[in-house]
Design an enzyme around this catalytic site. Structure first.
Site, PDB file in Angstrom:
ATOM      1  N   GLU A  87      63.376  50.271-107.564  1.00 27.34           N
ATOM      2  CA  GLU A  87      63.561  50.817-108.905  1.00 27.34           C
ATOM      3  C   GLU A  87      62.201  51.042-109.565  1.00 27.34           C
ATOM      4  O   GLU A  87      61.859  52.153-109.970  1.00 27.34           O
ATOM      5  CB  GLU A  87      64.400  49.835-109.724  1.00 27.34           C
ATOM      6  CG  GLU A  87      64.496  50.092-111.200  1.00 27.34           C
ATOM      7  CD  GLU A  87      65.108  48.888-111.902  1.00 27.34           C
ATOM      8  OE1 GLU A  87      66.274  48.993-112.305  1.00 27.34           O
ATOM      9  OE2 GLU A  87      64.430  47.839-112.013  1.00 27.34           O
ATOM     10  N   ASP A 307      71.957  47.841-116.551  1.00 26.65           N
ATOM     11  CA  ASP A 307      71.960  49.152-115.887  1.00 26.65           C
ATOM     12  C   ASP A 307      72.448  50.238-116.835  1.00 26.65           C
ATOM     13  O   ASP A 307      71.916  51.351-116.861  1.00 26.65           O
ATOM     14  CB  ASP A 307      72.867  49.126-114.651  1.00 26.65           C
ATOM     15  CG  ASP A 307      72.176  48.597-113.407  1.00 26.65           C
ATOM     16  OD1 ASP A 307      71.126  47.916-113.548  1.00 26.65           O
ATOM     17  OD2 ASP A 307      72.678  48.830-112.296  1.00 26.65           O
TER      18      ASP A 307
END
Length: 441
Positions: A87, A307
């Site tokens: 990420e 998220d």
């Protein structure tokens, strides 16, 4: 009234009208980007200075999350979790190519390729999603958003710098694109995700399965490209415009398929997002329905939490670049800002059930050793970025809140330089018109 005052008032009125005019074409077609900060009255020089300051906070300041290794590599670390994640590595590459920071980009790619990318076996071409900062793997499996950003950032690097400067960026992107196509593998049980014979650990009768990044039946991105995570998706992994980048410039022979993935992703978001609140779950089934429980997670991924914060900013990006779903996206932007405005622009918390109610104590997902609801700057940032979608006056308050927010430790000592810092940087890029489609030079 002085002449200068009249001119200033007319200019402000013009900017207000510009902000209220919905876009019907995106930057893929127009090459144009709005500077929302300037439209709302901030001085252009002050905006550029602030953008440089926020970039420095992430990459060079005392609370930086970027670290160089030797003469040629570097990594982005989730400091509070003592690791490097696909990420953060891929986000760092996207930021670097946007800012023209080739040395940072190349260092991050070399570290990712050397330590994270599998060279052979069933996971060939995929990346281990979490590594210690010395490169040792904490996990072997991939998290699909890492591959999504790696591919797009590499294509942009190819477009910006070409492929003859030491790294063939386009070939690296094409290698990943080839490797993420469905392939047979032998799945392994997932300890900690329910009983050995439960739905998340159940093995195919012949011991074989297919591994893929994009679910072939729905054309939607998987949560993880393996037998477990291929059963569902994550709304924050859906950035349809990235597939359009692949269709235009990956030159991998799959342009029609990637465009179909973009269309499917937009249709999915309509289903996954609550129509009254604009909130989405952390994960969902492919049809957008909630997953109230999986593994040992309280309430599964059915709540709006970490998220989920990325979705407003991702939808803003798709609107800015493509505008293929503009009418729905503008409605979404105002819906989600209306919900958080009702909670208080300076008071809303960072986790909710999708109907807008607060989660129970056991549903709160901890971070950095704390289980606590906060007014997190990462969410402040993404809600401000959604102002790109909005025409209502409330959007100004969200933008001002981001501009004035201080990225510093909470009273109890909790501080997230990594996730909050990166989302803050992306939001400043969006709102200043500096998160752009990079076409071939």
């Amino acid at each position: 009234m002085k002449k200068t005052t009249v001119i200033a008032a007319l200019a402000a009125c013009s900017l207000s009208l510009q902000a209220a005019t919905p876009w019907t074409k995106g930057a893929f077609e127009t090459g144009q980007y709005r500077n929302i900060f300037v439209e709302m009255g901030y001085e252009p020089a002050a905006v550029q200075a602030k953008l440089a300051e926020v970039f420095n906070d992430v990459f060079r300041g005392p609370n930086k999350v970027y670290f160089e290794v030797g003469d040629s590599m570097g990594y982005v670390s989730d400091i509070k979790n003592h690791d490097a994640r696909t990420e953060g590595m891929s986000y760092g590459m996207m930021v670097a190519v946007q800012f023209g920071e080739k040395d940072i980009f190349d260092r991050l790619w070399r570290w990712s390729k050397h330590y994270m990318q599998h060279r052979d076996g069933p996971r060939k071409g995929y990346f281990a999603w979490s590594c210690k900062t010395d490169g040792t793997h904490n996990a072997e499996g991939a998290a699909s958003d890492g591959e999504l950003y790696f591919i797009t950032a590499l294509i942009f690097a190819s477009n910006r710098w070409g492929n003859g400067t030491g790294i063939d960026y386009r070939a690296e992107a094409q290698h990943i694109l080839d490797c993420i196509q469905p392939r047979e593998y032998t799945p392994e049980p997932r300890p900690g995700f329910g009983p050995a014979n439960g739905p998340w650990n159940r093995q195919p009768s012949d011991g074989k399965a297919k591994m893929y990044l994009i679910d072939p039946a729905t054309k939607l991105i998987t949560f993880t490209p393996d037998g477990f995570g291929q059963r569902f998706t994550d709304p924050s992994y859906h950035i349809p415009a990235f597939y359009e980048v692949w269709a235009k410039w990956a030159d991998d022979g799959r342009a029609e398929f990637w465009q179909a993935c973009a269309d499917a992703s937009r249709a999915y978001l309509h289903k996954a997002i609550h129509p009254a609140t604009g909130l989405n779950p952390d994960q969902s089934n492919y049809d957008g329905t909630l997953m109230p429980g999986w593994g040992n997670r309280p309430n599964g991924g059915a709540n709006f939490r970490y998220d989920s914060w990325r979705v407003p900013m991702n939808i803003a990006l798709d609107y800015e670049w493509s505008c293929a779903d503009g009418q729905w996206q503008r409605q979404y932007g105002e819906t989600i800002q209306n919900f958080f405005y009702s909670q208080g622009v300076d008071r809303f918390v960072d986790q909710y059930r999708v109907d807008g109610s607060l989660p129970g104590e056991g549903e709160i997902l901890p971070a950095g050793g704390f289980r606590k609801l906060r007014h997190s700057i990462g969410l402040v940032a993404t809600l401000a970025a959604a102002s790109v979608l909005c025409s209502h006056d409330k959007s100004r308050e969200f933008v001002n809140a981001l501009w004035n927010a201080k990225h510093e430790p909470f009273d109890d000592g909790y501080f997230d330089a990594y996730y909050d810092g990166l989302l803050r940087l992306f939001a400043f890029m969006h709102l200043s018109g500096n998160y752009r489609v990079i076409c071939p030079q």
